[in-house]
Design an enzyme around this catalytic site. Structure first.
Site, PDB file in Angstrom:
ATOM      1  N   HIS A  62       0.851  -1.197   0.000  1.00  0.00           N
ATOM      2  CA  HIS A  62       0.000   0.000   0.000  1.00  0.00           C
ATOM      3  C   HIS A  62       0.881   1.240   0.000  1.00  0.00           C
ATOM      4  O   HIS A  62       2.107   1.159   0.162  1.00  0.00           O
ATOM      5  CB  HIS A  62      -0.971  -0.028   1.178  1.00  0.00           C
ATOM      6  N   HIS A  64       1.261   3.857   2.038  1.00  0.00           N
ATOM      7  CA  HIS A  64       1.756   4.599   3.196  1.00  0.00           C
ATOM      8  C   HIS A  64       3.287   4.598   3.103  1.00  0.00           C
ATOM      9  O   HIS A  64       3.892   3.588   2.738  1.00  0.00           O
ATOM     10  CB  HIS A  64       1.272   3.976   4.514  1.00  0.00           C
ATOM     11  N   ASP A  66       5.902   4.402   4.955  1.00  0.00           N
ATOM     12  CA  ASP A  66       6.822   3.432   5.581  1.00  0.00           C
ATOM     13  C   ASP A  66       6.850   2.102   4.839  1.00  0.00           C
ATOM     14  O   ASP A  66       7.559   1.174   5.241  1.00  0.00           O
ATOM     15  CB  ASP A  66       6.480   3.240   7.069  1.00  0.00           C
ATOM     16  N   HIS A  67       6.082   2.012   3.739  1.00  0.00           N
ATOM     17  CA  HIS A  67       6.094   0.772   2.953  1.00  0.00           C
ATOM     18  C   HIS A  67       6.648   0.948   1.539  1.00  0.00           C
ATOM     19  O   HIS A  67       6.872  -0.028   0.838  1.00  0.00           O
ATOM     20  CB  HIS A  67       4.682   0.163   2.904  1.00  0.00           C
ATOM     21  N   HIS A 142      -7.317  -1.705   5.549  1.00  0.00           N
ATOM     22  CA  HIS A 142      -6.455  -0.636   6.055  1.00  0.00           C
ATOM     23  C   HIS A 142      -7.080   0.709   5.670  1.00  0.00           C
ATOM     24  O   HIS A 142      -8.142   0.741   5.053  1.00  0.00           O
ATOM     25  CB  HIS A 142      -5.041  -0.828   5.465  1.00  0.00           C
TER      26      HIS A 142
HETATM   27 ZN    ZN Z   1      -0.030   1.621   6.617  1.00  0.00          ZN
END
Ligand code: ZN
Length: 307
Positions: A62, A64, A66-67, A142
């Site tokens: 996804h 976000h 931090d990914h 999410h």
């Molecule tokens: Zn996330």
């Protein structure tokens, strides 16, 4: 052949010096599969002596940061190192657009070909396959569209028991037996593959990568019996309400998912920066599911060592 996993980051959105943002590096048959690519993933690859050039497939769950904030850096470095091999990237709607803009304004032109495939997170489907593995999507819950991935090794060929084979059998017939098929020989006799002329190969490896997600039992049939389940555990269960609000899971809930899906092993990670000591995470998950591994940056797991 067996799966070999290295955890590159066990942190979540807020940076912590001891825990990098999410990324897992899986080696199968000398080819690298990268699951998520948080900031500084390329530095973690160097730190743990893994060759970024081996990466052939990248899966992003996804959007976000931090990914996936490490992805453009990794692509630029591969380019500087004169990569020529094709790269396959699977990720949600918007990822290709973000990468294209980043490359446009940084004047980056890749020397190698990128095959991009947009993922859908409404249903589970076969995303890709090659000679060794197949990858299926796992729809997660999410705050933005998110899908996990299940990577499964294809059935290993049976081991032929040469000393038992009749002398008149052809090479083609041996190949069929190896593939687990019974064979009709020239005398009209059936030669049974399984448990007679061959021994079944070891059980295929499988790995499910489930992050980020709220507690979501709908994934149970997809991950049923998997050898290793990675499930995010951002919070301890005392913050179950916070987990619900932010669409994350607790260690207890990850244990519940592992137990109900009958997986062989559970790996936990994506710990909130509020926690210094992670012992309560492993204790909490083990209350429900004993075969739990507490993820650590740099931890490496050979699937042959798993129960
Ligand atoms: Zn996330």
């Amino acid at each position: 052949m067996s799966f070999h996993l290295t955890i590159l980051g066990t942190g979540s959105a807020n940076p912590v010096v001891t825990r990098n943002a999410t990324s897992h590096f899986l080696m199968v048959e000398q080819e690298g599969y990268l699951f998520d690519c948080g900031e500084a993933t390329q530095t973690q690859l160097l730190r743990f002596k893994l060759k970024a050039t081996r990466i052939k497939y990248i899966f992003i769950t996804h959007l976000h940061g931090d990914h996936f904030f490490g992805l453009i850096g990794l692509l630029s470095t591969l380019n500087m190192h004169h990569r020529v091999d094709d790269l396959y990237i699977y990720g949600p709607k918007g990822l290709a657009e973000v990468l294209t803009l980043q490359m446009k304004y940084s004047d980056t032109r890749l020397n190698f070909k990128v095959h991009f495939e947009e993922t859908r997170s409404e249903e589970s489907y076969l995303l890709m396959e090659n000679d060794y593995v197949k990858v299926t999507t796992i729809p997660l819950v999410h705050r933005v569209p998110c899908c996990g991935f299940l990577i499964e090794e294809k059935e290993k060929p049976h081991k032929i028991l040469k000393e038992l084979l009749p002398s008149h059998i052809s090479i083609e017939q041996i190949k069929c037996l190896k593939d687990g098929q019974d064979v009709l020989d020239d005398n009209g006799e059936v030669l049974y593959s399984c448990d007679y002329y061959t021994i079944k190969g070891p059980a295929p490896d499988s790995y499910a990568f489930c992050t980020d997600t709220a507690y979501h039992p709908a994934i149970l049939p997809i991950i049923k019996g998997v050898k290793l389940l990675y499930h995010e555990t951002t919070f301890l269960h005392e913050l179950v309400e916070r987990a619900k609000e932010t669409c994350h899971s607790t260690a207890y809930q990850a244990g519940q998912i592992a137990k109900e899906a009958g997986v062989k092993n559970l790996l936990i990670g994506h710990f909130s920066s509020r926690y210094k000591d992670l012992t309560p995470f492993i204790d909490e998950a083990k209350q429900v599911f004993h075969n739990t591994i507490l993820g650590e940056d740099g931890m490496s797991i050979d699937f042959r060592d798993l129960v």
